[in-house]
Design a protein around this motif. Structure first.
Motif, PDB file in Angstrom:
ATOM      1  N   LEU A   1      19.544  41.613 -28.627  1.00  0.00           N
ATOM      2  CA  LEU A   1      18.305  41.253 -29.316  1.00  0.00           C
ATOM      3  C   LEU A   1      18.514  41.132 -30.827  1.00  0.00           C
ATOM      4  O   LEU A   1      17.877  40.318 -31.480  1.00  0.00           O
ATOM      5  N   ALA A   2      19.408  41.954 -31.380  1.00  0.00           N
ATOM      6  CA  ALA A   2      19.714  41.905 -32.827  1.00  0.00           C
ATOM      7  C   ALA A   2      18.445  42.053 -33.664  1.00  0.00           C
ATOM      8  O   ALA A   2      18.113  41.204 -34.493  1.00  0.00           O
ATOM      9  N   LEU A   3      17.730  43.161 -33.430  1.00  0.00           N
ATOM     10  CA  LEU A   3      16.464  43.379 -34.122  1.00  0.00           C
ATOM     11  C   LEU A   3      16.672  43.710 -35.598  1.00  0.00           C
ATOM     12  O   LEU A   3      17.707  44.256 -35.995  1.00  0.00           O
ATOM     13  N   ARG A   4      15.650  43.408 -36.374  1.00  0.00           N
ATOM     14  CA  ARG A   4      15.590  43.830 -37.769  1.00  0.00           C
ATOM     15  C   ARG A   4      14.518  44.911 -37.907  1.00  0.00           C
ATOM     16  O   ARG A   4      13.722  45.138 -37.000  1.00  0.00           O
ATOM     17  N   GLU A   5      14.466  45.547 -39.090  1.00  0.00           N
ATOM     18  CA  GLU A   5      13.472  46.597 -39.303  1.00  0.00           C
ATOM     19  C   GLU A   5      12.044  46.081 -39.188  1.00  0.00           C
ATOM     20  O   GLU A   5      11.140  46.808 -38.815  1.00  0.00           O
ATOM     21  N   ASP A   6      11.841  44.790 -39.534  1.00  0.00           N
ATOM     22  CA  ASP A   6      10.485  44.253 -39.547  1.00  0.00           C
ATOM     23  C   ASP A   6      10.212  43.275 -38.408  1.00  0.00           C
ATOM     24  O   ASP A   6       9.287  42.457 -38.487  1.00  0.00           O
ATOM     25  N   SER A   7      10.991  43.355 -37.343  1.00  0.00           N
ATOM     26  CA  SER A   7      10.823  42.421 -36.227  1.00  0.00           C
ATOM     27  C   SER A   7       9.484  42.626 -35.514  1.00  0.00           C
ATOM     28  O   SER A   7       8.948  43.743 -35.457  1.00  0.00           O
ATOM     29  N   VAL A   8       8.969  41.523 -34.967  1.00  0.00           N
ATOM     30  CA  VAL A   8       7.779  41.562 -34.103  1.00  0.00           C
ATOM     31  C   VAL A   8       8.272  41.231 -32.693  1.00  0.00           C
ATOM     32  O   VAL A   8       8.752  40.118 -32.435  1.00  0.00           O
ATOM     33  N   VAL A   9       8.159  42.195 -31.792  1.00  0.00           N
ATOM     34  CA  VAL A   9       8.808  42.095 -30.485  1.00  0.00           C
ATOM     35  C   VAL A   9       7.761  42.083 -29.373  1.00  0.00           C
ATOM     36  O   VAL A   9       6.833  42.900 -29.372  1.00  0.00           O
ATOM     37  N   TRP A  10       7.943  41.164 -28.417  1.00  0.00           N
ATOM     38  CA  TRP A  10       7.192  41.215 -27.162  1.00  0.00           C
ATOM     39  C   TRP A  10       8.122  41.788 -26.101  1.00  0.00           C
ATOM     40  O   TRP A  10       9.222  41.275 -25.882  1.00  0.00           O
ATOM     41  N   ASP A  11       7.692  42.854 -25.416  1.00  0.00           N
ATOM     42  CA  ASP A  11       8.418  43.380 -24.255  1.00  0.00           C
ATOM     43  C   ASP A  11       7.561  43.070 -23.033  1.00  0.00           C
ATOM     44  O   ASP A  11       6.565  43.751 -22.768  1.00  0.00           O
ATOM     45  N   VAL A  12       7.936  42.040 -22.302  1.00  0.00           N
ATOM     46  CA  VAL A  12       7.138  41.559 -21.169  1.00  0.00           C
ATOM     47  C   VAL A  12       7.670  42.200 -19.889  1.00  0.00           C
ATOM     48  O   VAL A  12       8.847  42.059 -19.543  1.00  0.00           O
ATOM     49  N   GLY A  13       6.774  42.913 -19.180  1.00  0.00           N
ATOM     50  CA  GLY A  13       7.183  43.705 -18.023  1.00  0.00           C
ATOM     51  C   GLY A  13       7.795  44.997 -18.505  1.00  0.00           C
ATOM     52  O   GLY A  13       8.931  45.344 -18.161  1.00  0.00           O
ATOM     53  N   ALA A  14       7.029  45.749 -19.321  1.00  0.00           N
ATOM     54  CA  ALA A  14       7.574  46.901 -20.046  1.00  0.00           C
ATOM     55  C   ALA A  14       7.910  48.079 -19.144  1.00  0.00           C
ATOM     56  O   ALA A  14       8.754  48.911 -19.498  1.00  0.00           O
ATOM     57  N   GLY A  15       7.267  48.197 -17.969  1.00  0.00           N
ATOM     58  CA  GLY A  15       7.576  49.305 -17.059  1.00  0.00           C
ATOM     59  C   GLY A  15       7.328  50.650 -17.705  1.00  0.00           C
ATOM     60  O   GLY A  15       6.250  50.905 -18.253  1.00  0.00           O
ATOM     61  N   THR A  16       8.314  51.529 -17.673  1.00  0.00           N
ATOM     62  CA  THR A  16       8.166  52.870 -18.274  1.00  0.00           C
ATOM     63  C   THR A  16       8.155  52.811 -19.791  1.00  0.00           C
ATOM     64  O   THR A  16       7.797  53.786 -20.453  1.00  0.00           O
TER      65      THR A  16
ATOM     66  N   ALA B   1      -1.512  35.413 -24.868  1.00  0.00           N
ATOM     67  CA  ALA B   1      -1.999  34.221 -25.583  1.00  0.00           C
ATOM     68  C   ALA B   1      -2.438  34.536 -27.007  1.00  0.00           C
ATOM     69  O   ALA B   1      -2.217  33.733 -27.921  1.00  0.00           O
ATOM     70  N   ASP B   2      -3.053  35.693 -27.228  1.00  0.00           N
ATOM     71  CA  ASP B   2      -3.603  36.019 -28.547  1.00  0.00           C
ATOM     72  C   ASP B   2      -2.724  36.976 -29.344  1.00  0.00           C
ATOM     73  O   ASP B   2      -3.138  37.459 -30.410  1.00  0.00           O
ATOM     74  N   LEU B   3      -1.530  37.266 -28.850  1.00  0.00           N
ATOM     75  CA  LEU B   3      -0.641  38.184 -29.566  1.00  0.00           C
ATOM     76  C   LEU B   3      -0.055  37.518 -30.811  1.00  0.00           C
ATOM     77  O   LEU B   3       0.079  36.296 -30.866  1.00  0.00           O
ATOM     78  N   PRO B   4       0.305  38.304 -31.826  1.00  0.00           N
ATOM     79  CA  PRO B   4       0.928  37.741 -33.030  1.00  0.00           C
ATOM     80  C   PRO B   4       2.238  37.028 -32.710  1.00  0.00           C
ATOM     81  O   PRO B   4       2.868  37.267 -31.669  1.00  0.00           O
ATOM     82  N   VAL B   5       2.662  36.177 -33.616  1.00  0.00           N
ATOM     83  CA  VAL B   5       3.885  35.396 -33.441  1.00  0.00           C
ATOM     84  C   VAL B   5       5.084  36.334 -33.328  1.00  0.00           C
ATOM     85  O   VAL B   5       5.304  37.185 -34.195  1.00  0.00           O
ATOM     86  N   PRO B   6       5.882  36.207 -32.245  1.00  0.00           N
ATOM     87  CA  PRO B   6       7.027  37.093 -32.075  1.00  0.00           C
ATOM     88  C   PRO B   6       8.267  36.554 -32.794  1.00  0.00           C
ATOM     89  O   PRO B   6       8.463  35.338 -32.902  1.00  0.00           O
ATOM     90  N   THR B   7       9.088  37.470 -33.276  1.00  0.00           N
ATOM     91  CA  THR B   7      10.423  37.080 -33.743  1.00  0.00           C
ATOM     92  C   THR B   7      11.447  37.282 -32.632  1.00  0.00           C
ATOM     93  O   THR B   7      12.479  36.609 -32.604  1.00  0.00           O
ATOM     94  N   HIS B   8      11.161  38.222 -31.719  1.00  0.00           N
ATOM     95  CA  HIS B   8      12.057  38.551 -30.617  1.00  0.00           C
ATOM     96  C   HIS B   8      11.229  38.827 -29.366  1.00  0.00           C
ATOM     97  O   HIS B   8      10.060  39.233 -29.461  1.00  0.00           O
TER      98      HIS B   8
END
Length: 653
Positions: free
Chosen positions: A495-510, A563-570
């Protein structure tokens, strides 16, 4: 091209000359001395006359040059030069404009006299040291005072003529204060104290002449102001009105001077000298109403505005003021509106003057360093506070709203951080300043001011920063899927996240990936999308365990729930329920540059992901197959048990 003549020698005169230096005009600026010339601005269109002009020579100048306008900005006490300029303008049919200084409110204990001779007569009847601030040319009138050489201190310009007049009047060398203003209240007060002056002789020279600072210093030290009566001024305009007239009359453009000033914690005592000077010299003060109330001088033009666009629009719509001071609370570089305002002031001459930050002030009061402190603001916005505390950070927090500090302490307590040490600062720098220290649990029921700050320290076990937390760290259930530790570590790496990333985790489970993504993107935001109620319940508990308050749980099925979530970076796709293609389409619609990592265990999911890789124009793609084996005890031995192979797809928009 308009031709103008300005008789300067005052602060207002220099301001008019500076304004005209930037205009398409032919300007003559007259001052009485070479020293006065050194204080004027430079400009190719400015022609400087640095000597006294006899009456006849002045008349000849007006007749020869045929000025469109002559502006008399000489000192209010320069009565003869004002009369000479006005009479010569009338004699040559030249338009005359007198530039006026605004009046200053006078104190009740002031002694008013007609002139220097009357002041000397009054002072000869009293005892006590005297500080003369009326200039070297008035010294002769005071020379006959009893005990003159012991009592009198003279503040004069650092010029040879001034020193010569001091010597001729009999002022002791140690009693000569040769300095060029402007003088702040503090410097005036220091001079009054160092000379032991019981009386200060001054002229009512207006705010630009430092009159207000003199009166304030006299009030602070107990010195009696002896004020030489100000001659009645001719009818005229002040500096702002004069600039407005020039703009209307000649089509000039006023490029405003804007000082963005940090007020510090709030009290006048906490202002820097630079800030005080900028505020006192501003033609107009702009800012929030409470900021203006704290900083404005009596009679100063003000405008209440907070939005950067409103501030910009007012400045551009009022060129007559010439100079503005925009007052900001605290420091201009610390959670300040300055950041949004500066890009809007491209047509202005801008200076940013920092103030004392509440962080610096408060830590000094607590006797602690702030080099390792993480600043967080909860004033008008929502930022993670639990997570950085759980990661071992000491946090400085700006809090707003009705008893926002009490609510913050309750939030800490409800999330298992009731033992956190909290120091609260209210009304910092004011006489009723209050600092309270206790645990979050102890302070949760107390009421604090709406604007308060806190330094919070939490000594719980810090969360790890490496990816791939043990599976046992999470609350789990047989029916709720979880991405295992080894796979999770690789996925987070991809994923190579940054400190300020906006992430969607789809099917988050636990929520194992959600939580590790939140730990990595501590200044960002993670949206955990999960359709199963049982999984949502477990996920909520895991979020509470890890204090990840930068996560928002989104119950529902993707892509509709997204649909209404903020724009994701990851985005991480761990479970898509057969909607893989639609979800990826939405992600790319939201952000064509989004980075997506998806996992597949079944061959059908692998085929679905392979089709998506072909269907969308990703810049780069990658597929990795990971097989892990874990040891298990079998009697006296340990055997390796293979886990299901997992395919990890990385897609970069």
């Amino acid at each position: 091209m308009p031709k103008l003549c300005v008789f300067a020698g005052t602060t207002e005169g220099r301001e008019i000359a500076e304004f005209l230096a930037a205009q398409d005009a032919d300007v003559t600026v007259c001052v009485a001395t070479e020293y006065g010339e050194t204080l004027l601005p430079q400009g190719e269109n400015l022609h400087i006359s640095a000597r006294p002009l006899p009456r006849e020579e002045m008349k000849e100048l007006f007749r020869r040059e045929s000025y469109d306008l002559v502006i008399d900005a000489t000192h209010p006490y320069a009565k003869r030069i004002t009369e000479s300029v006005a009479e010569n303008c009338a004699a040559t049919d030249t338009e005359y404009l007198r530039l006026l200084r605004p009046d200053t409110a006078l104190p009740e204990n002031a002694v008013f006299v007609e002139d220097a001779a009357a002041a000397a007569e009054y002072l000869d009847r009293v005892d006590g040291n005297i500080l003369l601030t009326t200039g070297s040319r008035e010294l002769r009138a005071f020379a006959a005072l009893h005990d003159f050489s012991e009592r009198v201190y003279a503040r004069v310009l650092p010029m040879e003529d001034s020193l010569r007049l001091c010597r001729e009047a009999g002022v002791q060398p140690s009693h000569i204060l040769a300095m060029q203003g402007p003088f702040s209240k503090e410097l005036n007060a220091a001079m009054l104290r160092s000379t032991g002056a019981a009386y200060m002789v001054t002229k009512a020279s207006g705010s630009a002449g430092g009159f207000e600072e003199k009166l304030a210093a006299a009030a602070e030290t107990g010195a009696v102001p002896v004020i030489l009566g100000r001659p009645a001024q001719r009818e005229g305009l002040d500096t702002a009105e004069t600039i407005a007239l020039l703009c209307r009359r000649f089509g000039f453009y006023a490029r405003p001077t804007v000082a963005v000033v940090g007020l510090g914690p709030g009290s006048r005592a906490a202002l820097t000298g630079e800030a005080r000077e900028a505020i006192s010299r501003a033609g107009c003060l702009i800012g929030a109403a409470r900021m203006i109330e704290a900083a404005a001088a009596p009679g100063q033009a003000t405008h209440a505005a907070i939005a950067p666009e409103d501030i910009r629009d007012y400045i551009l719509a009022h060129p007559e003021y010439g100079s503005f001071a925009v007052v900001m609370s605290g420091d201009t570089g610390f959670f300040s509106g300055t950041k949004k305002l500066l890009p809007l002031l491209t047509g202005c001459r801008v200076a940013v003057l920092p103030g004392l930050s509440s962080l610096s002030y408060f830590c000094a009061k607590l006797g602690t360093s702030y080099e390792d402190v993480l600043p967080v603001t909860l004033h008008g916005r929502s930022e993670p506070i639990l997570l950085p505390l759980a990661q071992g950070r000491c946090c400085f927090v700006l809090v707003g709203g009705e008893n926002g500090m009490g609510k913050l302490c309750r939030t800490l307590t409800e999330n298992g951080m009731g033992a956190a040490r909290v120091s609260v600062g209210e009304r910092l720098s004011y006489p009723d300043e209050a600092i309270t220290t206790g645990t979050a649990a102890e302070l949760s029921e107390k009421h604090f001011a709406s604007l308060a700050v806190a330094l919070i320290e939490y000594s719980g076990e810090a969360l790890p920063v490496t990816a791939g937390l043990p599976d046992e760290a999470f609350l789990r259930a047989e029916t709720v899927p979880m991405t295992k530790s080894e796979i999770r570590a690789v996925c987070l790496s991809k994923l190579a996240l940054r400190e300020d990333s906006v992430v969607w985790d789809v099917g988050a489970g636990t929520g194992s990936v959600t939580i590790e993504a939140a730990l990595a993107a501590r200044r960002g935001r993670v949206y955990a999308v999960e359709q199963k109620d049982a999984a949502c319940d477990i996920l909520r508990e895991n979020l509470r365990r890890f204090h990840t308050d930068n996560v928002e749980l989104v119950p529902g099925t993707a892509p509709e729930a997204c649909a209404d979530l903020p724009v994701p970076t990851h985005a991480f796709l761990g479970g898509t329920s057969g909607h893989m293609k639609e979800i990826i389409a939405l992600l790319r619609e939201k952000n064509p540059h989004v980075r997506i990592v998806a996992t597949a265990v079944t061959l059908e999911s692998v085929a679905e992901l392979t089709e998506c890789v072909k269907a969308f124009p990703f810049r780069e793609t990658e597929a990795v197959s990971i097989t892990a084996a874990r040891s298990r005890r079998a009697g006296a031995y340990h055997l390796m048990t293979g886990q299901n192979p997992v395919y990890i797809f990385t897609m970069q928009g």
